[in-house]
Design an enzyme around this catalytic site. Structure first.
Site, PDB file in Angstrom:
ATOM      1  N   HIS A  87       0.774  -1.240   0.039  1.00 28.38           N
ATOM      2  CA  HIS A  87       0.019  -0.103   0.174  1.00 28.38           C
ATOM      3  C   HIS A  87       0.965   1.113   0.044  1.00 28.38           C
ATOM      4  O   HIS A  87       1.218   1.761   0.879  1.00 28.38           O
ATOM      5  CB  HIS A  87      -0.789  -0.038   1.248  1.00 28.38           C
ATOM      6  CG  HIS A  87      -1.923   0.908   1.221  1.00 28.38           C
ATOM      7  ND1 HIS A  87      -2.993   0.958   2.121  1.00 28.38           N
ATOM      8  CD2 HIS A  87      -1.850   2.229   0.797  1.00 28.38           C
ATOM      9  CE1 HIS A  87      -3.732   2.259   2.135  1.00 28.38           C
ATOM     10  NE2 HIS A  87      -3.184   2.920   1.062  1.00 28.38           N
ATOM     11  N   HIS A 113       1.336   4.899  -2.480  1.00 34.60           N
ATOM     12  CA  HIS A 113       1.101   5.592  -3.409  1.00 34.60           C
ATOM     13  C   HIS A 113       2.315   6.357  -3.941  1.00 34.60           C
ATOM     14  O   HIS A 113       2.962   7.068  -3.421  1.00 34.60           O
ATOM     15  CB  HIS A 113       0.020   6.792  -3.109  1.00 34.60           C
ATOM     16  CG  HIS A 113      -1.374   6.127  -2.594  1.00 34.60           C
ATOM     17  ND1 HIS A 113      -2.404   5.885  -3.421  1.00 34.60           N
ATOM     18  CD2 HIS A 113      -1.528   5.571  -1.370  1.00 34.60           C
ATOM     19  CE1 HIS A 113      -3.218   5.335  -2.500  1.00 34.60           C
ATOM     20  NE2 HIS A 113      -2.901   5.227  -1.441  1.00 34.60           N
ATOM     21  N   HIS A 145      -9.346   0.966  -1.389  1.00 32.26           N
ATOM     22  CA  HIS A 145      -9.385   1.656  -0.294  1.00 32.26           C
ATOM     23  C   HIS A 145     -10.655   1.593   0.490  1.00 32.26           C
ATOM     24  O   HIS A 145     -11.722   1.907  -0.130  1.00 32.26           O
ATOM     25  CB  HIS A 145      -8.995   3.140  -0.249  1.00 32.26           C
ATOM     26  CG  HIS A 145      -7.533   3.295  -0.368  1.00 32.26           C
ATOM     27  ND1 HIS A 145      -6.740   2.937  -1.274  1.00 32.26           N
ATOM     28  CD2 HIS A 145      -6.731   4.151   0.080  1.00 32.26           C
ATOM     29  CE1 HIS A 145      -5.545   3.224  -1.431  1.00 32.26           C
ATOM     30  NE2 HIS A 145      -5.531   4.050  -0.405  1.00 32.26           N
ATOM     31  N   GLU A 198     -11.122   3.437   5.737  1.00 32.92           N
ATOM     32  CA  GLU A 198      -9.983   4.180   6.302  1.00 32.92           C
ATOM     33  C   GLU A 198     -10.836   5.490   7.264  1.00 32.92           C
ATOM     34  O   GLU A 198     -10.816   5.559   8.277  1.00 32.92           O
ATOM     35  CB  GLU A 198      -9.340   4.987   5.165  1.00 32.92           C
ATOM     36  CG  GLU A 198      -8.108   6.132   5.577  1.00 32.92           C
ATOM     37  CD  GLU A 198      -7.613   6.541   4.410  1.00 32.92           C
ATOM     38  OE1 GLU A 198      -7.985   6.612   3.396  1.00 32.92           O
ATOM     39  OE2 GLU A 198      -6.222   7.253   4.558  1.00 32.92           O
ATOM     40  N   ASP A 243       1.803   4.162   2.561  1.00 32.74           N
ATOM     41  CA  ASP A 243       0.836   4.758   2.129  1.00 32.74           C
ATOM     42  C   ASP A 243       1.388   5.989   1.350  1.00 32.74           C
ATOM     43  O   ASP A 243       1.559   5.849   0.229  1.00 32.74           O
ATOM     44  CB  ASP A 243      -0.140   5.454   2.998  1.00 32.74           C
ATOM     45  CG  ASP A 243      -1.201   5.826   2.690  1.00 32.74           C
ATOM     46  OD1 ASP A 243      -1.831   5.347   1.467  1.00 32.74           O
ATOM     47  OD2 ASP A 243      -2.514   6.102   3.553  1.00 32.74           O
ATOM     48  N   ASP A 244       1.871   7.210   1.899  1.00 30.58           N
ATOM     49  CA  ASP A 244       2.411   8.256   1.374  1.00 30.58           C
ATOM     50  C   ASP A 244       3.447   8.823   2.227  1.00 30.58           C
ATOM     51  O   ASP A 244       3.301   9.917   2.952  1.00 30.58           O
ATOM     52  CB  ASP A 244       1.318   9.493   1.288  1.00 30.58           C
ATOM     53  CG  ASP A 244      -0.070   9.194   0.417  1.00 30.58           C
ATOM     54  OD1 ASP A 244       0.005   8.824  -0.904  1.00 30.58           O
ATOM     55  OD2 ASP A 244      -0.996   8.583   1.096  1.00 30.58           O
TER      56      ASP A 244
HETATM   57  N1  ADE Z   1      -4.368   8.642  -2.212  1.00 30.14           N
HETATM   58  C1  ADE Z   1      -3.213   8.813  -1.668  1.00 30.14           C
HETATM   59  N2  ADE Z   1      -3.115   8.427  -0.129  1.00 30.14           N
HETATM   60  C2  ADE Z   1      -4.519   8.091  -0.128  1.00 30.14           C
HETATM   61  C3  ADE Z   1      -5.331   7.431   1.107  1.00 30.14           C
HETATM   62  N3  ADE Z   1      -4.529   7.440   2.374  1.00 30.14           N
HETATM   63  N4  ADE Z   1      -6.546   7.261   1.118  1.00 30.14           N
HETATM   64  C4  ADE Z   1      -7.190   7.714  -0.037  1.00 30.14           C
HETATM   65  N5  ADE Z   1      -6.429   8.053  -1.400  1.00 30.14           N
HETATM   66  C5  ADE Z   1      -5.219   8.171  -1.118  1.00 30.14           C
HETATM   67 ZN    ZN Z   2      -3.585   4.739   0.432  1.00 25.36          ZN
END
Ligand code: ADE
Ligand code: ZN
Length: 366
Positions: free
Chosen positions: A40, A42, A220, A223, A301-302
């Site tokens: 996971h 991005h 997703h 969340e 994630d990011d």
């Molecule tokens: N795009 C990038 N990070 C995300 C996240 N945590 N939830 C949904 N979309 C995303």
């Molecule tokens: Zn994500």
């Protein structure tokens, strides 16, 4: 410290005594050294401020921030949407194939240095095609980085195309059309962006088409959105993994289903704290998810926005949650391989490496 003793399969290969032989102070080293998969991530979320400035300069663009530090200081998010607004704006520095390559290569070098053996990487083509960047430019740059990473870094890197759920299903179909000539450059599709108000049902037809095409499907869900979105992702989209999914604990029936089917949850602890899903890592429900017997994995994630890459997620989460020890580290790494879309032979080889590392640590040779 009592171990959580997760009840679910897979049965651990190392002797349970192996886990108790590993001292708690060795955990950070173990977490860093252990082989793992990242499921996971991005790729646009790996754009570090320094690279944003470098790409802006290369492409003759000006940024609304005078410096790297002022940009980084703007990373104070109150929820998912407040993050997505910054994330999409920053992605506008990506214009040329080389920009996509550089971004992905920077991530893959970091991942390989953290003993990530397999990375299944999300990308958001609509963020770029909406700005006039051809789909081909995006996928060529990302694919080239994945190929080179395999050859030079020994990492299995695969792409998963995400549809933006705040856009329409027709737009997702149009993106799928653009992607089909590049069908062999990605292994699956996902669903990301603003969750609330955009339930999985909105994408039922496009996901059905993707399944017919033999693509893997993930989404997703849970969340910020309710457990009903996780149920819809399973029932309507028929996903193979749930990204995040932490809100499943609000529904005991759903937890039973997820555990019985071993549907993986790709959990992202630092993201959850930055986007205020949990107040702090100490209050994260990762231990409860493991105790419930769910196939949980840890992911970043990011990472450029949330304070760290995969190792940082693991080390900080284990430091904050004393219930997590060597046994849980093993289960999380093993789950990450089990949950990946890699061929069975590769998974078996990775698990053998994992077992060998834990045995070495137990003997004080790590
Ligand atoms: N795009 C990038 N990070 C995300 C996240 N945590 N939830 C949904 N979309 C995303
Ligand atoms: Zn994500």
């Amino acid at each position: 410290m009592t171990a959580l003793a997760p009840s679910a399969p897979p049965a651990t290969t190392p002797d349970p005594a192996c886990f108790s032989a590993i001292a708690r102070e060795r955990l950070p080293a173990l977490l860093r050294r252990m082989p793992k998969a990242e499921l996971h991530l991005h790729i646009e979320g790996t754009l570090e401020p320094e690279l944003i400035f470098r790409l802006a300069a290369r492409n003759g663009l000006s940024l609304p921030y005078p410096s790297v530090d002022t940009l980084r200081a703007a990373y104070a998010f109150t929820d998912l949407q407040s993050f997505l607004d910054v994330y999409y704006a920053a992605a506008s520095v990506l214009r040329e194939e080389a920009d996509f390559f550089d971004m992905a290569w920077a991530y893959l070098e970091r991942a390989a240095a953290q003993n990530v053996l397999c990375a299944e990487i999300f990308f958001d083509p609509q963020t770029h095609t909406a700005r006039g960047v051809p789909f081909e430019t995006v996928i060529r740059g990302l694919h080239h980085a994945c190929q080179r990473a395999h050859a030079e870094l020994g990492i299995e890197a695969r792409l998963i195309l995400c549809f933006l759920r705040h856009l329409s299903e027709d737009e997702a179909f149009a993106t799928l059309e653009q992607a089909l000539p590049w069908r062999h450059h990605f292994i699956g599709v996902g669903l990301d962006s603003s969750e609330r108000g955009h339930p999985p049902e909105k994408f039922a037809r496009v996901f059905a088409r993707c399944r017919e095409l033999g693509l893997h499907v993930v989404a997703h869900a849970g969340e910020e959105g309710p457990p009903a979105y996780i149920e819809a992702a399973l029932d309507v989209l028929q996903v193979e993994r749930i990204d995040h999914g932490v809100r499943c604990l609000e529904s005991p029936d759903l937890v039973r289903r997820l555990a019985a089917r071993r549907i993986p949850l790709t959990v992202c602890p630092l993201s959850n704290v930055k986007l205020r899903v949990f107040d702090s890592l100490a209050r994260h429900n990762l231990p409860a998810l493991l105790v419930a017997g769910l196939c949980v994995t840890v992911n970043s994630d990011d990472p450029a926005y949330f304070g760290g890459y995969l190792d940082q997620n693991l080390v900080e989460t284990f430091a904050a949650l004393p219930q997590l020890g060597a046994a849980e580290a093993y289960v999380l790494a093993r789950n990450s391989f089990e949950a990946s879309f890699a061929p069975a032979v590769l998974k078996a080889a990775w698990v053998a490496q994992l077992d060998a590392l834990f045995q070495a640590f137990a003997l004080g040779q790590g």
